[in-house]
Write a protein that holds these residues in place. Sequence first.
Motif, PDB file in Angstrom:
ATOM      1  N   ASP A 150       0.806  -1.225   0.000  1.00 29.18           N
ATOM      2  CA  ASP A 150       0.000   0.000   0.000  1.00 29.18           C
ATOM      3  C   ASP A 150       0.836   1.270   0.000  1.00 29.18           C
ATOM      4  O   ASP A 150       0.353   2.342  -0.358  1.00 29.18           O
ATOM      5  CB  ASP A 150      -0.936   0.018   1.207  1.00 29.18           C
ATOM      6  N   GLY A 181      -1.101   2.946  -3.711  1.00 32.55           N
ATOM      7  CA  GLY A 181      -2.380   3.464  -3.258  1.00 32.55           C
ATOM      8  C   GLY A 181      -3.167   4.088  -4.399  1.00 32.55           C
ATOM      9  O   GLY A 181      -2.745   4.065  -5.570  1.00 32.55           O
ATOM     10  N   MET A 241      -3.408  -2.475   4.736  1.00 33.14           N
ATOM     11  CA  MET A 241      -4.522  -1.588   4.381  1.00 33.14           C
ATOM     12  C   MET A 241      -4.982  -1.859   2.949  1.00 33.14           C
ATOM     13  O   MET A 241      -4.731  -1.064   2.043  1.00 33.14           O
ATOM     14  CB  MET A 241      -4.109  -0.125   4.548  1.00 33.14           C
ATOM     15  N   TRP A 260      -7.817  -1.661   1.545  1.00 40.45           N
ATOM     16  CA  TRP A 260      -8.802  -0.704   1.033  1.00 40.45           C
ATOM     17  C   TRP A 260      -8.149   0.531   0.425  1.00 40.45           C
ATOM     18  O   TRP A 260      -8.801   1.281  -0.291  1.00 40.45           O
ATOM     19  CB  TRP A 260      -9.746  -0.286   2.161  1.00 40.45           C
ATOM     20  N   SER A 261      -6.863   0.728   0.693  1.00 40.94           N
ATOM     21  CA  SER A 261      -6.179   1.903   0.151  1.00 40.94           C
ATOM     22  C   SER A 261      -5.500   1.617  -1.184  1.00 40.94           C
ATOM     23  O   SER A 261      -4.940   2.519  -1.806  1.00 40.94           O
ATOM     24  CB  SER A 261      -5.142   2.420   1.153  1.00 40.94           C
TER      25      SER A 261
END
Length: 339
Positions: free
Chosen positions: A132, A136, A175, A177-178
Amino acid sequence: MMKIRAESKTFEEIVSGTIVTEKPNIKLKDVAGLDAAKEFMKEAVILPSQFPHLFTGTRRSWRGILLYGPPGTGKTFLAKAVATEAKNTKFFYIISSDLVSMWLGESEKLVKTLFSMARENKPSIIFIDDLDSIFGFRSENESESGRRIKTEFLVQMQGVGNDQDGLLVIGATNMPWSLDSAILRRFEKRIYIPMPEAPARSLMFKLNLRSTPNSLTDEDFKQLGLKAEGYTGADVSIVVRDALMQSLHKVQTATHFRKVRGPSRDNPDEMVDDLLTPCSPGAPGAMEMNWTQVDGHKLLEPVVSMSDMLMSLQTQKATVNDDELKKHEEFTKDFGQEG
């Protein structure tokens, strides 16, 4: 032409430093819990490396696997265990920062060289940690170099014009979702590495103690697993390390020592009778002295006790909060699968 060749060699030298020439020597049996994830990794990585003829035609091995979950749950540990057990496979261990260069244009060349070398050394596994940090979401404020490295990575993962057989990319992130949606799509399988349950935590306490002298029973380990609710594998490791120091603290604060029988420092198979261990002032054979007066070869390694473990559990807190866990669970419902 000479300049291009020299530049190419320089990038190859940089990437060569990421190749793990010696296997990490971690077996899947050393990974506590994560039974579903381990079975999947056997099917996705180890089986194709041992029986490549089974993965031809329409039956193809996976090209990209994303391991995600809270920090400290064993994503990198699992990847290293897979690399150990995948026979004749080159393992490229990359931290995202390895791919980022301060010079414009160099980062994407590093990515291209990485994939090129992995294809030349097939079967290969490219493991990218902290995915990430550089992959991103794309935005208007993103730097040109950031866009370039993502574009090159997407091209290489897609494999346009290149043979992708025998090449697997494993990414790890805390992470998911990033991550940019285009990057996320390149990872065909997304495996959630969750918080360990009580039996797995109990085993983690055992594995972290290894051969360290201790007085813990199976029931003690079971109780520790129950008491460490909400702790990750990394948290358990820190608790054990702190407990090891707790046992040494007894040596530092002792005012009396006594002679005991134990294994010789020079020859562990030989038992000697003149080793020293901390004791209370009223114990039989107690001698008034402190640790600075003890010969280094005469000190018996202190035994780690359940009380040491419990004291460490009180001082070392869990590092993952409920909000973070909810985010991972929501992501799993939408994009991933349980590991």
